[in-house]
Design an enzyme around this catalytic site. Sequence first.
Site, PDB file in Angstrom:
ATOM      1  N   CYS A 114      57.959  64.944  16.490  1.00 28.41           N
ATOM      2  CA  CYS A 114      57.019  64.352  15.424  1.00 28.41           C
ATOM      3  C   CYS A 114      57.419  64.003  14.044  1.00 28.41           C
ATOM      4  CB  CYS A 114      55.896  65.505  15.294  1.00 28.41           C
ATOM      5  SG  CYS A 114      55.056  66.196  16.793  1.00 28.41           S
ATOM      6  N   HIS A 253      52.673  65.903   8.273  1.00 24.37           N
ATOM      7  CA  HIS A 253      52.260  65.955   9.760  1.00 24.37           C
ATOM      8  C   HIS A 253      51.106  66.692  10.113  1.00 24.37           C
ATOM      9  CE1 HIS A 253      52.776  65.491  13.672  1.00 24.37           C
ATOM     10  NE2 HIS A 253      53.157  66.465  14.257  1.00 24.37           N
ATOM     11  N   ASN A 283      47.030  66.000  17.010  1.00 27.71           N
ATOM     12  CA  ASN A 283      48.479  65.729  16.447  1.00 27.71           C
ATOM     13  C   ASN A 283      48.783  64.639  17.416  1.00 27.71           C
ATOM     14  OD1 ASN A 283      51.250  65.670  16.624  1.00 27.71           O
ATOM     15  ND2 ASN A 283      51.451  68.059  17.208  1.00 27.71           N
TER      16      ASN A 283
HETATM   17  N1  ACO Z   1      41.129  78.124  23.071  1.00 26.56           N
HETATM   18  C1  ACO Z   1      40.760  79.500  23.211  1.00 26.56           C
HETATM   19  N2  ACO Z   1      41.772  80.335  23.203  1.00 26.56           N
HETATM   20  C2  ACO Z   1      43.010  79.908  23.229  1.00 26.56           C
HETATM   21  C3  ACO Z   1      43.308  78.538  23.111  1.00 26.56           C
HETATM   22  C4  ACO Z   1      42.231  77.556  23.250  1.00 26.56           C
HETATM   23  N3  ACO Z   1      42.445  76.418  23.097  1.00 26.56           N
HETATM   24  N4  ACO Z   1      44.546  78.427  23.057  1.00 26.56           N
HETATM   25  C5  ACO Z   1      45.019  79.544  23.077  1.00 26.56           C
HETATM   26  N5  ACO Z   1      44.232  80.650  22.960  1.00 26.56           N
HETATM   27  C6  ACO Z   1      44.128  81.968  22.986  1.00 26.56           C
HETATM   28  C7  ACO Z   1      45.623  82.749  23.649  1.00 26.56           C
HETATM   29  O1  ACO Z   1      45.841  82.522  24.832  1.00 26.56           O
HETATM   30  C8  ACO Z   1      45.728  83.995  22.825  1.00 26.56           C
HETATM   31  O2  ACO Z   1      44.857  84.795  23.694  1.00 26.56           O
HETATM   32  P1  ACO Z   1      45.630  86.265  23.992  1.00 26.56           P
HETATM   33  O3  ACO Z   1      45.666  86.710  22.384  1.00 26.56           O
HETATM   34  O4  ACO Z   1      44.388  86.851  24.950  1.00 26.56           O
HETATM   35  O5  ACO Z   1      46.864  85.887  24.458  1.00 26.56           O
HETATM   36  C9  ACO Z   1      44.761  83.653  21.603  1.00 26.56           C
HETATM   37  O6  ACO Z   1      44.044  82.595  21.829  1.00 26.56           O
HETATM   38  C10 ACO Z   1      45.611  83.639  20.310  1.00 26.56           C
HETATM   39  O7  ACO Z   1      46.683  82.833  20.606  1.00 26.56           O
HETATM   40  P2  ACO Z   1      47.758  82.552  19.006  1.00 26.56           P
HETATM   41  O8  ACO Z   1      48.781  81.854  20.040  1.00 26.56           O
HETATM   42  O9  ACO Z   1      47.912  83.717  18.553  1.00 26.56           O
HETATM   43  O10 ACO Z   1      46.905  81.284  18.652  1.00 26.56           O
HETATM   44  P3  ACO Z   1      47.086  80.751  17.028  1.00 26.56           P
HETATM   45  O11 ACO Z   1      46.276  81.131  16.204  1.00 26.56           O
HETATM   46  O12 ACO Z   1      48.736  80.907  16.697  1.00 26.56           O
HETATM   47  O13 ACO Z   1      46.951  79.152  17.484  1.00 26.56           O
HETATM   48  C11 ACO Z   1      48.321  77.489  18.002  1.00 26.56           C
HETATM   49  C12 ACO Z   1      47.695  78.669  18.568  1.00 26.56           C
HETATM   50  C13 ACO Z   1      47.073  76.623  17.640  1.00 26.56           C
HETATM   51  C14 ACO Z   1      48.916  76.699  19.349  1.00 26.56           C
HETATM   52  C15 ACO Z   1      49.246  77.530  16.870  1.00 26.56           C
HETATM   53  O14 ACO Z   1      50.112  78.447  17.137  1.00 26.56           O
HETATM   54  C16 ACO Z   1      49.778  76.544  16.736  1.00 26.56           C
HETATM   55  O15 ACO Z   1      49.385  75.435  16.153  1.00 26.56           O
HETATM   56  N6  ACO Z   1      51.241  76.017  16.859  1.00 26.56           N
HETATM   57  C17 ACO Z   1      51.953  75.062  16.198  1.00 26.56           C
HETATM   58  C18 ACO Z   1      51.812  73.990  17.220  1.00 26.56           C
HETATM   59  C19 ACO Z   1      52.528  72.866  16.911  1.00 26.56           C
HETATM   60  O16 ACO Z   1      52.773  72.383  15.640  1.00 26.56           O
HETATM   61  N7  ACO Z   1      53.042  71.863  17.816  1.00 26.56           N
HETATM   62  C20 ACO Z   1      53.824  70.769  17.173  1.00 26.56           C
HETATM   63  C21 ACO Z   1      54.049  69.958  17.996  1.00 26.56           C
HETATM   64  S1  ACO Z   1      55.060  68.796  17.414  1.00 26.56           S
HETATM   65  C22 ACO Z   1      55.496  67.603  18.482  1.00 26.56           C
HETATM   66  O17 ACO Z   1      56.745  67.121  18.582  1.00 26.56           O
HETATM   67  C23 ACO Z   1      54.634  67.222  19.568  1.00 26.56           C
END
Ligand code: ACO
Length: 328
Positions: A114, A253, A283
């Site tokens: 990204c 980003h 994203n």
């Molecule tokens: N819907 C409902 N529940 C979900 C979902 C969903 N879509 N996705 C995850 N959950 C659940 C998880 O399973 C977890 O359940 P559990 O507690 O029973 O295990 C719970 O929600 C909480 O999960 P967390 O990982 O704590 O959720 P968080 O608030 O951290 O959000 C997220 C997760 C959105 C993925 C976040 O961590 C994030 O944005 N991380 C960065 C991602 C990113 O920037 N990626 C970059 C990609 S860059 C590239 O090069 C493509």
Amino acid sequence: MKYVAGITGIGISLPERVLTNFELEKMVETSDEWITTRTGIKERRIASIDIAASDLSTQAAIEALSMAKIKPEEIDLIIVCTVTPDMMFPATAAIVQNNIGAVNAAGFDLSAGCSGFIYGVTVANQFIKTGLYKNILVIGCDILSRITNFNDRNTCVLFGDGAGAVVISRTEDEGIINQYIKVDGSGGAYLTLPAGGSRTPASFDTMEKGLNYTHMDGAEVFKFAVKAMPDAVNHILENTGLNILDINYLIPHQANIRIIESAVKRLHFPMDRVGISIDKYGNMSSASIPVALYEVYKDKKIKKNDKIVLVGFGAGLTYGALLIKWLI
Ligand code: ACO
């Protein structure tokens, strides 16, 4: 002779198909409420199956060239920043070169996740500064839906498809003022496309195990991003002696609104001067920053001579920032 560069044209291409959170509710166990509050995303664009990265890149490039009033034959180099090229080779840049008739151009793809667009503009700036080239197309394009597992709620709610392109030209006024790019490969395993390369070629087995899709440790990427983005911006400020409030607009980003808010808070920068488009597009990897930049320009939130910081992070783990003066 001192040569300097600036952005002289910008264009985008977004697929028409909108995939809403409500549709995702029917595909995986998730809710509009969860996606909105945890990521800030309401909908994203999905390319139809006949559209590849070079198609969106070509459209965005044509708009950028038209704004810059540059003919395709005046382009010296095309850099396509992508992790979803049409195919491993030829480079998507070569396909775009042929599509637009840039008969005098060199071309290559750049893989920095990204952060691709930040890396691409940085590379282009060096070619202009040495005096070797006068006009370069930098395109950030990704069709993340092709490498997304739509049965995996941890990733499928986050990603979308799109492209943004800029023309970087030799200019009288310096438009690309400073840059900082880094990679921390120790975190590489947190964001991968495990199969399809020379380590693990695509096979029935990799398909069955879902290894041809994006794998992500969201919490680790989150932790990295909220530190890396302010770090990159602070390096730019140190390099230039500027104060954060000298910056008119910040374009981060677009991965998660909570990452953006946390990074902006660490920088003590006002949120009303931050470009946000994640709600509409999710994203789009290397397309996110140029698309957000395009939208703040079209919405007249930035004007000529404004100082703008672009900042990103991504697979690698890469990160980086650019300070530009808006010349259009
Ligand atoms: N819907 C409902 N529940 C979900 C979902 C969903 N879509 N996705 C995850 N959950 C659940 C998880 O399973 C977890 O359940 P559990 O507690 O029973 O295990 C719970 O929600 C909480 O999960 P967390 O990982 O704590 O959720 P968080 O608030 O951290 O959000 C997220 C997760 C959105 C993925 C976040 O961590 C994030 O944005 N991380 C960065 C991602 C990113 O920037 N990626 C970059 C990609 S860059 C590239 O090069 C493509």
